[in-house]
Scaffold this motif. Structure first.
Motif, mmCIF file in Angstrom:
data_model
loop_
_atom_site.group_PDB
_atom_site.id
_atom_site.type_symbol
_atom_site.label_atom_id
_atom_site.label_comp_id
_atom_site.label_asym_id
_atom_site.label_seq_id
_atom_site.Cartn_x
_atom_site.Cartn_y
_atom_site.Cartn_z
ATOM 1 N N VAL A 132 0.865 -1.175 0.000
ATOM 2 C CA VAL A 132 0.000 0.000 0.000
ATOM 3 C C VAL A 132 0.905 1.229 0.000
ATOM 4 N N PRO A 133 0.950 1.950 -1.125
ATOM 5 C CA PRO A 133 1.802 3.135 -1.179
ATOM 6 C C PRO A 133 1.390 4.176 -0.134
ATOM 7 N N ILE A 134 2.378 4.865 0.390
ATOM 8 C CA ILE A 134 2.164 5.921 1.383
ATOM 9 C C ILE A 134 2.128 7.266 0.666
ATOM 10 N N VAL A 135 1.168 8.090 1.046
ATOM 11 C CA VAL A 135 1.092 9.456 0.535
ATOM 12 C C VAL A 135 1.005 10.396 1.731
ATOM 13 N N PRO A 136 2.080 11.160 1.991
ATOM 14 C CA PRO A 136 1.971 12.152 3.064
ATOM 15 C C PRO A 136 0.804 13.100 2.774
ATOM 16 N N THR A 137 0.040 13.419 3.795
ATOM 17 C CA THR A 137 -1.157 14.240 3.574
ATOM 18 C C THR A 137 -0.817 15.614 2.997
ATOM 19 N N ILE A 138 0.360 16.124 3.277
ATOM 20 C CA ILE A 138 0.765 17.413 2.701
ATOM 21 C C ILE A 138 0.933 17.293 1.193
ATOM 22 N N VAL A 139 1.295 16.100 0.702
ATOM 23 C CA VAL A 139 1.401 15.846 -0.735
ATOM 24 C C VAL A 139 0.007 15.866 -1.368
ATOM 25 N N THR A 140 -0.949 15.229 -0.704
ATOM 26 C CA THR A 140 -2.321 15.272 -1.205
ATOM 27 C C THR A 140 -2.803 16.710 -1.301
ATOM 28 N N ALA A 141 -2.513 17.511 -0.294
ATOM 29 C CA ALA A 141 -2.930 18.920 -0.307
ATOM 30 C C ALA A 141 -2.320 19.668 -1.489
ATOM 31 N N GLN A 142 -1.085 19.331 -1.831
ATOM 32 C CA GLN A 142 -0.429 20.031 -2.928
ATOM 33 C C GLN A 142 -1.015 19.629 -4.286
ATOM 34 N N ALA A 143 -1.491 18.390 -4.414
ATOM 35 C CA ALA A 143 -1.993 17.899 -5.699
ATOM 36 C C ALA A 143 -3.505 18.077 -5.881
ATOM 37 N N TRP A 144 -4.243 18.145 -4.783
ATOM 38 C CA TRP A 144 -5.714 18.167 -4.847
ATOM 39 C C TRP A 144 -6.217 19.577 -5.110
ATOM 40 N N ARG A 145 -6.987 19.731 -6.196
ATOM 41 C CA ARG A 145 -7.494 21.058 -6.539
ATOM 42 C C ARG A 145 -9.006 21.099 -6.665
ATOM 43 N N ASP A 146 -9.602 20.103 -7.297
ATOM 44 C CA ASP A 146 -11.043 20.122 -7.521
ATOM 45 C C ASP A 146 -11.527 18.683 -7.626
ATOM 46 N N GLY A 147 -12.059 18.161 -6.549
ATOM 47 C CA GLY A 147 -12.494 16.779 -6.505
ATOM 48 C C GLY A 147 -13.500 16.409 -7.577
ATOM 49 N N ARG A 148 -14.240 17.372 -8.070
ATOM 50 C CA ARG A 148 -15.205 17.094 -9.133
ATOM 51 C C ARG A 148 -14.517 16.734 -10.445
ATOM 52 N N ARG A 149 -13.262 17.158 -10.589
ATOM 53 C CA ARG A 149 -12.512 16.893 -11.818
ATOM 54 C C ARG A 149 -11.353 15.920 -11.609
ATOM 55 N N GLN A 150 -11.215 15.404 -10.425
ATOM 56 C CA GLN A 150 -10.056 14.559 -10.134
ATOM 57 C C GLN A 150 -10.469 13.139 -9.737
ATOM 58 N N ALA A 151 -11.357 12.566 -10.511
ATOM 59 C CA ALA A 151 -11.822 11.211 -10.218
ATOM 60 C C ALA A 151 -10.685 10.204 -10.280
ATOM 61 N N ARG A 152 -9.777 10.369 -11.242
ATOM 62 C CA ARG A 152 -8.653 9.437 -11.348
ATOM 63 C C ARG A 152 -7.756 9.539 -10.121
ATOM 64 N N LEU A 153 -7.506 10.756 -9.669
ATOM 65 C CA LEU A 153 -6.671 10.926 -8.477
ATOM 66 C C LEU A 153 -7.371 10.343 -7.257
ATOM 67 N N ALA A 154 -8.671 10.570 -7.138
ATOM 68 C CA ALA A 154 -9.417 9.995 -6.018
ATOM 69 C C ALA A 154 -9.339 8.476 -6.047
ATOM 70 N N GLN A 155 -9.454 7.891 -7.229
ATOM 71 C CA GLN A 155 -9.351 6.439 -7.373
ATOM 72 C C GLN A 155 -7.963 5.961 -6.959
ATOM 73 N N ALA A 156 -6.939 6.657 -7.379
ATOM 74 C CA ALA A 156 -5.573 6.278 -7.016
ATOM 75 C C ALA A 156 -5.373 6.369 -5.509
ATOM 76 N N LEU A 157 -5.831 7.454 -4.913
ATOM 77 C CA LEU A 157 -5.653 7.639 -3.470
ATOM 78 C C LEU A 157 -6.404 6.578 -2.668
ATOM 79 N N HIS A 158 -7.454 6.031 -3.246
ATOM 80 C CA HIS A 158 -8.199 4.960 -2.587
ATOM 81 C C HIS A 158 -7.303 3.728 -2.369
#
Length: 128
Positions: A33-59
């Motif tokens: 299970v890859p680790i993602v520091p939450t500060i990294v998520t904050a830097q990459a996350w901009r608009d959850g309505r348009r980031q379905a692929r990122l949401a899927q990856a983070l899952h």
């Protein structure tokens, strides 16, 4: 050996880059299970309505909240390396603490920071 993802890796996943998705699938298939520091998520996350692929990856990843110990180590690392990129320093400090490889699309800054820690870590470039 497990994996820590930096912002470049999350952006590559969000952009649906094949190599990034291959890496994620390979890790997950091996039971990692890859680790993602939450500060990294904050830097990459901009608009959850348009980031379905990122949401899927983070899952498929485990968030690693920024605790005081890692925050201090990252700040000290910035001081030693003469840089101000706290997010990259958190990625390196997190990976060092866990013994992880770091997956990134931007190796230069991370390698510079990794040169200033005592335990060697592997920086794995994607998209090059």
């Amino acid at each position: 050996m497990s994996a820590t993802f930096d912002t470049g890796m999350l952006i590559a996943l969000d952009r649906n880059e094949r190599e990034a998705w291959t890496v994620l699938r390979r890790l997950v298939d091996r039971g990692e299970v890859p680790i993602v520091p939450t500060i990294v998520t904050a830097q990459a996350w901009r608009d959850g309505r348009r980031q379905a692929r990122l949401a899927q990856a983070l899952h498929n990843c485990r968030p690693d909240p920024l605790g005081d110990d890692v925050a201090r180590r990252a700040g000290e690392l910035c001081g030693r390396a003469g840089t101000s990129d706290v997010v990259d320093a958190v990625v390196i400090a997190t990976a060092r603490r866990r013994g992880d490889d770091v997956y990134t699309s931007d190796i230069d800054d991370l390698e510079h920071l990794a040169d200033h820690i005592t335990r060697a870590i592997t920086i794995v470039p994607i998209g090059h």
